[in-house]
Design an enzyme around this catalytic site. Structure first.
Site, PDB file in Angstrom:
ATOM      1  N   SER A  88       0.835  -1.201   0.000  1.00 36.60           N
ATOM      2  CA  SER A  88       0.000   0.000   0.000  1.00 36.60           C
ATOM      3  C   SER A  88       0.867   1.247   0.000  1.00 36.60           C
ATOM      4  O   SER A  88       1.626   1.490   0.945  1.00 36.60           O
ATOM      5  CB  SER A  88      -0.909   0.003   1.226  1.00 36.60           C
ATOM      6  N   HIS A 137      -1.198  -1.221  -4.367  1.00 38.13           N
ATOM      7  CA  HIS A 137      -2.470  -0.845  -3.720  1.00 38.13           C
ATOM      8  C   HIS A 137      -2.479   0.663  -3.473  1.00 38.13           C
ATOM      9  O   HIS A 137      -1.555   1.218  -2.873  1.00 38.13           O
ATOM     10  CB  HIS A 137      -2.593  -1.611  -2.402  1.00 38.13           C
ATOM     11  N   ASP A 195      -4.695   3.799  -1.913  1.00 40.55           N
ATOM     12  CA  ASP A 195      -5.783   4.149  -1.004  1.00 40.55           C
ATOM     13  C   ASP A 195      -6.269   5.568  -1.246  1.00 40.55           C
ATOM     14  O   ASP A 195      -5.571   6.533  -0.943  1.00 40.55           O
ATOM     15  CB  ASP A 195      -5.308   4.017   0.442  1.00 40.55           C
ATOM     16  N   MET A 220      -8.845   8.422  -0.236  1.00 41.88           N
ATOM     17  CA  MET A 220      -9.724   8.825   0.877  1.00 41.88           C
ATOM     18  C   MET A 220     -10.250  10.234   0.622  1.00 41.88           C
ATOM     19  O   MET A 220      -9.500  11.098   0.164  1.00 41.88           O
ATOM     20  CB  MET A 220      -8.943   8.800   2.189  1.00 41.88           C
ATOM     21  N   HIS A 276      -8.257   1.321  -4.122  1.00 41.78           N
ATOM     22  CA  HIS A 276      -9.205   1.142  -3.019  1.00 41.78           C
ATOM     23  C   HIS A 276      -9.866   2.488  -2.734  1.00 41.78           C
ATOM     24  O   HIS A 276      -9.256   3.369  -2.123  1.00 41.78           O
ATOM     25  CB  HIS A 276      -8.418   0.619  -1.800  1.00 41.78           C
ATOM     26  N   MET A 317     -12.048   4.795  -0.814  1.00 39.94           N
ATOM     27  CA  MET A 317     -12.748   5.049   0.455  1.00 39.94           C
ATOM     28  C   MET A 317     -13.413   6.406   0.299  1.00 39.94           C
ATOM     29  O   MET A 317     -13.016   7.404   0.919  1.00 39.94           O
ATOM     30  CB  MET A 317     -11.747   5.009   1.615  1.00 39.94           C
ATOM     31  N   MET A 339     -11.973  -5.696   5.050  1.00 37.45           N
ATOM     32  CA  MET A 339     -11.112  -4.810   5.852  1.00 37.45           C
ATOM     33  C   MET A 339     -10.801  -5.484   7.182  1.00 37.45           C
ATOM     34  O   MET A 339     -11.715  -5.930   7.888  1.00 37.45           O
ATOM     35  CB  MET A 339     -11.803  -3.463   6.112  1.00 37.45           C
ATOM     36  N   ASP A 361      -6.900  -6.315   4.172  1.00 36.70           N
ATOM     37  CA  ASP A 361      -6.225  -5.016   4.177  1.00 36.70           C
ATOM     38  C   ASP A 361      -6.278  -4.424   5.578  1.00 36.70           C
ATOM     39  O   ASP A 361      -7.361  -4.155   6.107  1.00 36.70           O
ATOM     40  CB  ASP A 361      -6.941  -4.103   3.163  1.00 36.70           C
TER      41      ASP A 361
HETATM   42  C1  DX5 Z   1      -6.433   1.640   5.507  1.00 38.18           C
HETATM   43  C2  DX5 Z   1      -5.940   1.285   4.123  1.00 38.18           C
HETATM   44  C3  DX5 Z   1      -4.842   0.315   4.075  1.00 38.18           C
HETATM   45  C4  DX5 Z   1      -3.575   0.742   4.784  1.00 38.18           C
HETATM   46  C5  DX5 Z   1      -2.953  -0.473   5.387  1.00 38.18           C
HETATM   47  O1  DX5 Z   1      -7.576   2.404   5.404  1.00 38.18           O
HETATM   48  O2  DX5 Z   1      -7.003   0.746   3.361  1.00 38.18           O
HETATM   49  O3  DX5 Z   1      -4.550  -0.064   2.732  1.00 38.18           O
HETATM   50  O4  DX5 Z   1      -2.640   1.331   3.937  1.00 38.18           O
HETATM   51  O5  DX5 Z   1      -1.863  -0.083   6.139  1.00 38.18           O
HETATM   52  P1  DX5 Z   1      -1.144  -1.072   7.171  1.00 38.18           P
HETATM   53  O6  DX5 Z   1      -0.616  -2.231   6.356  1.00 38.18           O
HETATM   54  O7  DX5 Z   1      -0.080  -0.226   7.741  1.00 38.18           O
HETATM   55  O8  DX5 Z   1      -2.180  -1.499   8.155  1.00 38.18           O
HETATM   56 ZN    ZN Z   2      -6.512  -0.096   1.332  1.00 35.79          ZN
END
Ligand code: DX5
Ligand code: ZN
Length: 218
Positions: free
Chosen positions: A8, A33, A35, A37, A66, A68, A137, A171
């Site tokens: 990620s 990956h 993320d 947000m 991903h 969010m 998740m 994840d």
């Molecule tokens: C959290 C993200 C994850 C995050 C995981 O909302 O979706 O992808 O980057 O990070 P670690 O591996 O540090 O838990």
């Molecule tokens: Zn993620």
């Protein structure tokens, strides 16, 4: 079976994204990956399509995006044009999940739905036939570095039982140890931020997570 490993970029050095992505490519990442947000669905902001498009030129590895974000349907064309290969949205955030899945596929990407720790696996059962993957998740979405929630493994098992051919991704809080727990439940894909970017040797961190899949037989 080998686990698919998706580092990620949330845990990367954002001031040096091109080098970080090349580093993950060389270290043997299967997917990258990303993320996204929006500060509404989760209380944090990261990056959007222009930043993903900028990263796209540094690797040919599949981009596992991903989302969010609230109302993901609105932004699908932008994420696809930016280079997303797999697009995951949250069932909790979509007004019409079936329509969103169809729109992802129509745009040429692979559709996937994510469920938060408090959402039952049954929330995605109606869409399983249309999906490439389900993201379970293993922490509350919104930030990296949290602790893996083992109680979410029950949902991984339920999903694999319901549709064995479906990919299940986990994840949050994934490292070599928790990847093994996830592999035992039937997970196929591990996302890892802190465990890969925080390691001295990213290649070996990725390999250890990948090997977790081989250490169990389902
Ligand atoms: C959290 C993200 C994850 C995050 C995981 O909302 O979706 O992808 O980057 O990070 P670690 O591996 O540090 O838990
Ligand atoms: Zn993620």
């Amino acid at each position: 079976m080998n686990m698919i490993v998706a580092p990620s970029m949330l845990a990367s050095d954002f001031s040096n994204l091109s080098d970080e992505i090349i580093r993950m490519d060389i270290a043997g990442a299967d997917w990258i990956h990303l993320d996204v947000m929006d500060g509404h669905f989760v209380p944090n902001l990261t990056f959007g399509p222009p930043v993903i498009a900028a990263m796209r030129q540094y690797t040919d590895k599949p981009f596992d995006v991903h989302l969010m974000i609230d109302d993901p349907l609105r932004f699908l064309p932008e994420f696809r044009s930016a280079g997303a290969d797999i697009i995951t949205f949250h069932v909790e955030a979509a007004k019409d999940p079936a329509k969103t899945v169809d729109a992802i596929r129509a745009g040429g990407a692979r559709p996937s739905i994510a469920i938060c720790p408090g959402t039952p696996a049954g929330a995605v059962f109606p869409f399983l036939d249309k999906l490439f993957m389900v993201l379970v998740m293993t922490v509350e979405p919104g930030r990296g570095g949290q602790k893996f929630m083992p109680e979410t493994m029950e949902k991984v098992r339920a999903l694999k039982q319901k549709r064995p051919g479906l990919l299940v991704e986990v994840d949050g809080g994934i490292n070599a140890g928790t990847a093994r727990t996830a592999a035992m439940a039937g997970a196929d894909v591990c996302v890892a931020g802190t465990a890969v970017f925080g390691a001295k040797d990213a290649r070996s961190a990725i390999q250890q997570i990948r090997d977790a899949g081989n250490s169990v037989s389902n």
